[in-house]
Design an enzyme around this catalytic site. Structure first.
Site, PDB file in Angstrom:
ATOM      1  N   ASP A  60      -8.123  11.257  32.695  1.00  0.00           N
ATOM      2  CA  ASP A  60      -8.087  12.710  32.537  1.00  0.00           C
ATOM      3  C   ASP A  60      -7.943  13.107  31.072  1.00  0.00           C
ATOM      4  O   ASP A  60      -8.553  14.059  30.601  1.00  0.00           O
ATOM      5  CB  ASP A  60      -6.917  13.303  33.340  1.00  0.00           C
ATOM      6  N   CYS A  61      -7.118  12.350  30.352  1.00  0.00           N
ATOM      7  CA  CYS A  61      -6.914  12.715  28.950  1.00  0.00           C
ATOM      8  C   CYS A  61      -7.913  12.049  28.001  1.00  0.00           C
ATOM      9  O   CYS A  61      -8.102  12.483  26.871  1.00  0.00           O
ATOM     10  CB  CYS A  61      -5.472  12.425  28.530  1.00  0.00           C
TER      11      CYS A  61
END
Lengths: 128, 507
Positions: free
Chosen positions: B137-138
């Site tokens: 996600d990051c």
């Protein structure tokens, strides 16, 4: 003086060197020979006064003769003077002079041991 | 005449650094120091000399560099990266990599490796980067390509686990074949001896008791100012095989002192120049920096025995090694080095000039190096069998005077394609295979086994690990070998079938 003989297909089975020695009376020394079923490469050491005579005798027999003037060259930018070529050379081409490696190219018979032995890949054979 | 009152000559590191700053420092190289100490004595040398510079330049395989690439957009958490197709370890954070010197490339194999990437970067060349990430996600990006030069990295910090060996074993080879090793090309039957290390100039040989060198000591590392992080891996001061773990900023390094190399049929390595200036604070340091080549001895080790505990043939000094000739078993054997004494001198002289010009200050150690190290063999919990555990003991041998027909009958009635040929006293002379017999029959010539057998026969001993037999099969493209005892008498046979059976059982 060293001569490189390129023996063409068809004449490898003929006693080339023996016949040239008998004809020229030259004291030749066979320093390297790699011969297979069809062709061959032979390096001869020949006394300098007989060199031309021997060369011509081989050429008359259909052999290509190349004098090995500078058999091996060194890339001065790559060489670090480690000495990995010194003790693996069968003819003592390389030696130390005040810890720099110097080459006496006249001794080289183009066996190639130093080419793979050089960790810096600084040496190349001059193939003719 | 009574001698003047005897007192121990001493000075402080601060005093020496003050002289470096004001240009009055007196520096000699470790090559010049022994004669000076002979002439002036240790006390006189302390009065006359402030700093002794050392240097070494040779293959230091245990080297590498931490590279920080900066964050891409969208960001990537790199799990694997290729730098000019050489894999760098990506299991540290998102864009930190560790590139090891001996990692071969995926396209050019051992002719180009991690060390070559380092030399290219220092020489100002651009390298191609392929990075792969898992995608989170990051860090959503999973793949990217870019071209970078040394200045494009945020940091390029060299961290070498084991450098600057105090001294190193010399290498020779008793076997019948040429060996291609990290000690270079070793010719058969003691054809040559290779050694490594700068002897008289070796940093750790000039301070073997660590009276100056310690954690935090400032050093010359490939042209940059680096530091000793501590003792290196396999540090073994009890046996005079001390090592250093060092670090330095690669962006400040010079390719005169950092060169990529390839050892034929072995792999890439890095030639690195390391120098340490040693302050002559007291007579003890004057004495230790007066070390000569003849005082530093190493064993000549037989690499023809492909085991961890290779036999040592004799002890020799660096003076012997540098003479170009050493006697082994009554034979004069030519010696040459793999490290460069020429460049080691260049390191010591360059460092001398830097100290004289006030560019290089000496530092006191935060902690001394450990006086006790560890270089134990590996604890192997899963022992692999020896040849004797898997070989066949019911081996049929023949003498060289039997006929081809008889040999053919023996092969058909037995379970082997190979018949070892032995002498009258039972020693191995050659080997004959079903193929040799077919060839002789097809050619319609020779009836004696002795005329058609292979005389260059490879063999193995019962107490050798099966890995050695497997390597011999692979190297020489053969499928069976006689097993011999110490007297070269045949006691069994090992074939590739024995090895494949073992492998199948492991699965």
């Amino acid at each position: 003086m060293k001569l490189m003989l390129h023996v063409a297909p068809g004449i490898v089975r003929y006693p080339l060197i023996a016949s040239v020695i008998l004809e020229t009376n030259a004291l030749v020394n066979i320093e390297r020979a790699s011969i297979d079923a069809v062709s061959g490469e032979i390096v001869l050491e020949v006394p300098s006064e007989k060199c031309l005579e021997v060369k011509e005798a081989f050429e008359r027999r259909g052999v290509k003769v190349v004098p090995l003037e500078i058999p091996v060259i060194r890339d001065e930018n790559e060489c670090v003077h480690c000495g990995a070529c010194v003790s693996i050379c069968p003819t003592g081409t390389f030696r130390f002079e005040d810890w720099r490696v110097v080459a006496d190219s006249g001794k080289c018979i183009q066996c190639g041991a130093c080419i793979t032995g050089c960790p810096q890949r600084a040496l190349k054979l001059v193939l003719k | 005449m009574p001698t003047p009152e005897k007192f121990v000559q001493e000075k402080s590191l601060a005093e020496i650094n003050e002289r470096i700053r004001d240009g009055s420092v007196r520096v000699v190289t470790a090559e010049e120091m022994p004669d000076l100490v002979d002439e002036l004595g240790p006390a006189g040398a302390v009065r006359e000399v402030d700093v002794v510079t050392t240097g070494t330049f040779g293959a230091m395989c245990s080297s590498g560099v931490f590279l920080n690439l900066g964050h891409s957009d969208p960001p990537i958490k790199i799990s694997k990266a290729l730098l000019n197709k050489v894999e760098a370890y990506g299991g540290i954070a998102a864009v930190d990599l560790f590139l090891g010197a001996t990692q071969p490339s995926e396209d050019r194999g051992i002719e180009y490796g991690g060390a070559h990437v380092m030399e290219d970067l220092i020489s100002g060349k651009q390298i191609e980067v392929d990075a792969f990430g898992a995608g989170t996600d990051c860090y959503p990006q999973t793949e990217l390509e870019t071209s970078l030069r040394l200045e494009d990295f945020n940091q390029a910090i060299m961290v070498n686990p084991r450098n600057a060996y105090q001294r190193y074993n010399a290498a020779t080879n008793s076997a019948d074949q040429t060996m291609y090793t990290y000690m270079g090309t070793l010719l058969p039957r003691f054809g040559n001896i290779h050694y490594s290390g700068s002897g008289v100039l070796s940093p750790l040989s000039n301070d073997p008791n660590f009276d100056y060198i310690g954690i935090g000591t400032r050093i010359f590392l490939a042209g940059a100012q680096g530091y000793v992080m501590g003792a290196g891996t396999q540090h073994n001061p009890q046996n005079n095989f001390s090592t250093l773990m060092v670090t330095g900023d690669m962006k400040k390094m010079n390719n005169r002192f950092l060169r990529a190399a390839t050892f034929h049929k072995y792999g890439p390595s890095l030639y690195l120049g390391i120098g340490i200036p040693i302050p002559i604070l007291n007579e003890k340091l004057a004495r230790s920096t007066a070390v000569r080549d003849r005082d530093i001895t190493v064993p000549v080790v037989d690499y023809g025995i492909a085991r961890r505990d290779r036999p040592s043939l004799k002890m020799v000094s660096y003076e012997d090694l540098k003479s170009g000739m050493i006697e082994i078993n009554g034979k004069e054997v030519s010696t040459s080095s793999l490290s460069s004494f020429h460049v080691a001198r260049d390191v010591a002289l360059t460092l001398k000039q830097q100290v004289e010009k006030g560019e290089f200050l000496l530092s006191s150690a935060v902690e001394p190096l450990s006086r006790v190290g560890s270089s134990r063999p590996m604890k192997q919990t899963k022992e692999s069998p020896n040849v004797g555990d898997v070989m066949s003991r019911d081996v049929v041998t023949v003498h060289e005077d039997i006929g081809v027909e008889e040999a053919a009958r023996l092969i058909v009635s037995g379970s082997f394609d190979h018949l070892p040929v032995i002498s009258r006293d039972g020693r191995l002379m050659g080997i004959i295979t079903a193929w040799d017999i077919s060839k002789a029959v097809a050619g319609g010539k020779s009836s004696r086994i002795g005329d058609i057998m292979t005389r260059r026969v490879y063999s193995v001993k019962a107490d050798e690990p099966i890995e050695l037999a497997a390597r011999t099969f692979d190297t020489h493209s053969i499928s069976a070998m006689p097993v011999v005892d110490r007297d070269n008498k045949v006691i069994g046979m090992i074939t590739s079938n024995h090895l494949s059976r073992l492998f199948a059982r492991r699965r």
